[in-house]
Design a protein around this motif. Structure first.
Motif, PDB file in Angstrom:
ATOM      1  N   ALA A   1       0.763  -1.295  -0.256  1.00 43.06           N
ATOM      2  CA  ALA A   1      -0.021   0.175   0.085  1.00 43.06           C
ATOM      3  C   ALA A   1       0.534   1.173   0.124  1.00 43.06           C
ATOM      4  O   ALA A   1       0.545   2.365   0.603  1.00 43.06           O
ATOM      5  CB  ALA A   1      -1.004  -0.129   0.999  1.00 43.06           C
ATOM      6  N   HIS A   2       2.052   1.035  -0.541  1.00 45.94           N
ATOM      7  CA  HIS A   2       2.584   2.485  -0.896  1.00 45.94           C
ATOM      8  C   HIS A   2       2.369   3.076  -2.106  1.00 45.94           C
ATOM      9  O   HIS A   2       2.012   2.641  -3.004  1.00 45.94           O
ATOM     10  CB  HIS A   2       4.431   1.922  -1.023  1.00 45.94           C
ATOM     11  CG  HIS A   2       4.917   1.452   0.061  1.00 45.94           C
ATOM     12  ND1 HIS A   2       6.284   1.173   0.179  1.00 45.94           N
ATOM     13  CD2 HIS A   2       4.451   1.108   1.484  1.00 45.94           C
ATOM     14  CE1 HIS A   2       6.611   0.689   1.477  1.00 45.94           C
ATOM     15  NE2 HIS A   2       5.767   0.583   2.018  1.00 45.94           N
ATOM     16  N   PRO A   3       2.258   4.462  -1.950  1.00 43.79           N
ATOM     17  CA  PRO A   3       1.774   5.279  -2.874  1.00 43.79           C
ATOM     18  C   PRO A   3       2.958   5.361  -4.344  1.00 43.79           C
ATOM     19  O   PRO A   3       2.385   5.525  -5.473  1.00 43.79           O
ATOM     20  CB  PRO A   3       1.889   6.778  -2.534  1.00 43.79           C
ATOM     21  CG  PRO A   3       2.830   6.767  -1.352  1.00 43.79           C
ATOM     22  CD  PRO A   3       2.886   5.335  -0.642  1.00 43.79           C
ATOM     23  N   MET A   4       4.066   5.039  -4.085  1.00 44.92           N
ATOM     24  CA  MET A   4       5.203   4.803  -5.153  1.00 44.92           C
ATOM     25  C   MET A   4       5.834   3.937  -4.932  1.00 44.92           C
ATOM     26  O   MET A   4       6.266   3.467  -3.848  1.00 44.92           O
ATOM     27  CB  MET A   4       5.774   6.241  -5.259  1.00 44.92           C
ATOM     28  CG  MET A   4       6.863   6.149  -6.363  1.00 44.92           C
ATOM     29  SD  MET A   4       7.545   7.736  -6.625  1.00 44.92           S
ATOM     30  CE  MET A   4       6.343   8.785  -7.078  1.00 44.92           C
ATOM     31  N   GLY A   5       6.375   2.857  -5.822  1.00 47.06           N
ATOM     32  CA  GLY A   5       7.406   1.770  -5.807  1.00 47.06           C
ATOM     33  C   GLY A   5       8.842   2.471  -5.350  1.00 47.06           C
ATOM     34  O   GLY A   5       9.014   3.541  -5.867  1.00 47.06           O
ATOM     35  N   PRO A   6       9.482   1.767  -4.849  1.00 46.88           N
ATOM     36  CA  PRO A   6      10.944   2.006  -4.442  1.00 46.88           C
ATOM     37  C   PRO A   6      11.836   2.391  -5.571  1.00 46.88           C
ATOM     38  O   PRO A   6      12.705   3.411  -5.401  1.00 46.88           O
ATOM     39  CB  PRO A   6      11.455   0.877  -3.774  1.00 46.88           C
ATOM     40  CG  PRO A   6      10.916  -0.231  -4.139  1.00 46.88           C
ATOM     41  CD  PRO A   6       9.510   0.027  -4.580  1.00 46.88           C
ATOM     42  N   LEU A   7      11.779   2.000  -6.670  1.00 47.79           N
ATOM     43  CA  LEU A   7      12.659   2.400  -8.033  1.00 47.79           C
ATOM     44  C   LEU A   7      12.283   3.482  -8.613  1.00 47.79           C
ATOM     45  O   LEU A   7      12.946   4.461  -8.790  1.00 47.79           O
ATOM     46  CB  LEU A   7      12.576   1.332  -8.885  1.00 47.79           C
ATOM     47  CG  LEU A   7      13.203  -0.005  -8.558  1.00 47.79           C
ATOM     48  CD1 LEU A   7      13.298  -1.109  -9.532  1.00 47.79           C
ATOM     49  CD2 LEU A   7      14.732   0.023  -7.921  1.00 47.79           C
ATOM     50  N   ALA A   8      10.676   3.816  -8.578  1.00 47.56           N
ATOM     51  CA  ALA A   8      10.220   5.060  -9.008  1.00 47.56           C
ATOM     52  C   ALA A   8      10.636   6.212  -8.150  1.00 47.56           C
ATOM     53  O   ALA A   8      11.030   7.332  -8.492  1.00 47.56           O
ATOM     54  CB  ALA A   8       8.768   4.920  -9.190  1.00 47.56           C
ATOM     55  N   LEU A   9      10.526   5.849  -6.780  1.00 49.85           N
ATOM     56  CA  LEU A   9      11.011   6.919  -5.620  1.00 49.85           C
ATOM     57  C   LEU A   9      12.205   7.176  -5.774  1.00 49.85           C
ATOM     58  O   LEU A   9      12.466   8.449  -5.631  1.00 49.85           O
ATOM     59  CB  LEU A   9      10.520   6.165  -4.387  1.00 49.85           C
ATOM     60  CG  LEU A   9      10.801   7.176  -3.011  1.00 49.85           C
ATOM     61  CD1 LEU A   9       9.972   8.324  -3.320  1.00 49.85           C
ATOM     62  CD2 LEU A   9      10.277   6.598  -1.818  1.00 49.85           C
ATOM     63  N   ALA A  10      12.989   6.279  -6.129  1.00 50.67           N
ATOM     64  CA  ALA A  10      14.410   6.442  -6.052  1.00 50.67           C
ATOM     65  C   ALA A  10      14.868   7.546  -7.449  1.00 50.67           C
ATOM     66  O   ALA A  10      15.511   8.287  -7.325  1.00 50.67           O
ATOM     67  CB  ALA A  10      15.436   5.420  -6.304  1.00 50.67           C
ATOM     68  N   ASP A  11      14.045   7.172  -8.301  1.00 54.06           N
ATOM     69  CA  ASP A  11      14.267   8.167  -9.481  1.00 54.06           C
ATOM     70  C   ASP A  11      13.817   9.746  -9.334  1.00 54.06           C
ATOM     71  O   ASP A  11      14.328  10.624  -9.612  1.00 54.06           O
ATOM     72  CB  ASP A  11      13.262   7.834 -10.795  1.00 54.06           C
ATOM     73  CG  ASP A  11      13.785   6.492 -11.821  1.00 54.06           C
ATOM     74  OD1 ASP A  11      15.291   6.398 -11.329  1.00 54.06           O
ATOM     75  OD2 ASP A  11      13.244   6.267 -12.456  1.00 54.06           O
TER      76      ASP A  11
END
Length: 277
Positions: free
Chosen positions: A217-227
């Protein structure tokens, strides 16, 4: 302390967002950046952000923009919030300059996401008035502000910054001074492990991020967030964690390092784990 005039140093994504929310609270803001054209780009980004918020019922952009003044040097203010590159020596140099230029009552706050505030405070002659004020991106939208107390920070300084964060419409969370504080001590290993999963062929980026979004239930995945954060910033934070905590689990994933070496920094360069138009 009312902080009637606030100096924001660094007009990039974070600094522009901080300047926007401070000006929206009715305070005068001085926006400074040494990079040519940076303050103009920052003001343009603020105008765009305010325009989008206005369409959703937010404040009229005009009066907010009128309270922000681009300055070529550090001007007199009650508070400085620095949002420059995540580099300890660069931040210390800036804090020393602000220490010399600002009045004795002024507080010096750092938006660092990982560098120990105790180190930064020691570079000044007013360590009791140095504090961490870590906003989250995008600043006008996300409510959290991490308030980090150095070994030297006074109770009065922390209380003033906590009160300011609330007045800006944010929710302050106090933390003691450890590398990465609370947020990045937890977040960066998560991003790092996602990069390892990609490097080792466990799944493609879209699948990894989908698991995080729908499974956690995260609004954004970790790789997209890293970007979004910037892969170079992620590596810099991981290196601070690795050096400060001495545990090999905090060493940056080799894939992260390769992407940074190749100039794949995320959204700001047009390509990271994903490509951007």
């Amino acid at each position: 302390m009312s902080f009637d005039r606030v100096l924001v140093v660094g007009a990039g994504q974070m600094g522009a967002g901080i300047a926007q929310v401070v000006a929206a609270s009715g305070r005068d803001v001085l926006l400074h950046d040494t990079l040519p054209g940076a303050t103009a780009r920052g003001l343009e980004a603020i105008a765009t952000s305010l325009g989008k918020l206005h369409q959703k019922g937010g404040p009229d952009p005009g009066p907010v923009l009128d309270r922000i003044t681009a300055v070529e040097s550090i001007g007199e203010a009650d508070l400085m919030i620095e949002a420059i590159v995540e580099n300890a020596e660069a931040k210390k140099e800036l804090l020393r300059a602000a220490d010399d230029a600002l009045p004795a009552h002024a507080i010096l706050a750092s938006n660092t996401s990982s560098i120990p505030i105790t180190q930064l405070a020691a570079a000044t002659s007013r360590p009791a008035q140095v504090v961490g004020m870590h906003f989250f991106n995008p600043v006008p939208v996300l409510a959290l502000v991490e308030v980090i107390r150095a070994e030297q920070t006074s109770d009065e300084t922390v209380e003033a910054i906590v009160a300011l964060a609330r007045d800006l419409g944010k929710t302050p969370a106090e933390a003691n001074d450890f590398p990465g504080f609370v947020s990045n001590r937890i977040l960066m290993p998560f991003i790092n492990e996602a990069a390892y999963a990609l490097m080792e062929g466990v799944a493609e980026p879209e699948a990894i991020d989908t698991v995080a979004r729908l499974g956690f239930a995260h609004p954004m995945g970790p790789l997209a967030l890293a970007d979004l954060i910037g892969l170079d910033t992620c590596v810099a934070i991981m290196e601070v964690l690795h050096e400060g905590l001495g545990d090999p689990k905090y060493a940056p994933c080799p894939l992260l390092r390769r992407h940074v070496a190749a100039g794949r920094l995320g959204r700001k360069s047009g390509r990271g784990f994903y490509e951007y138009g």
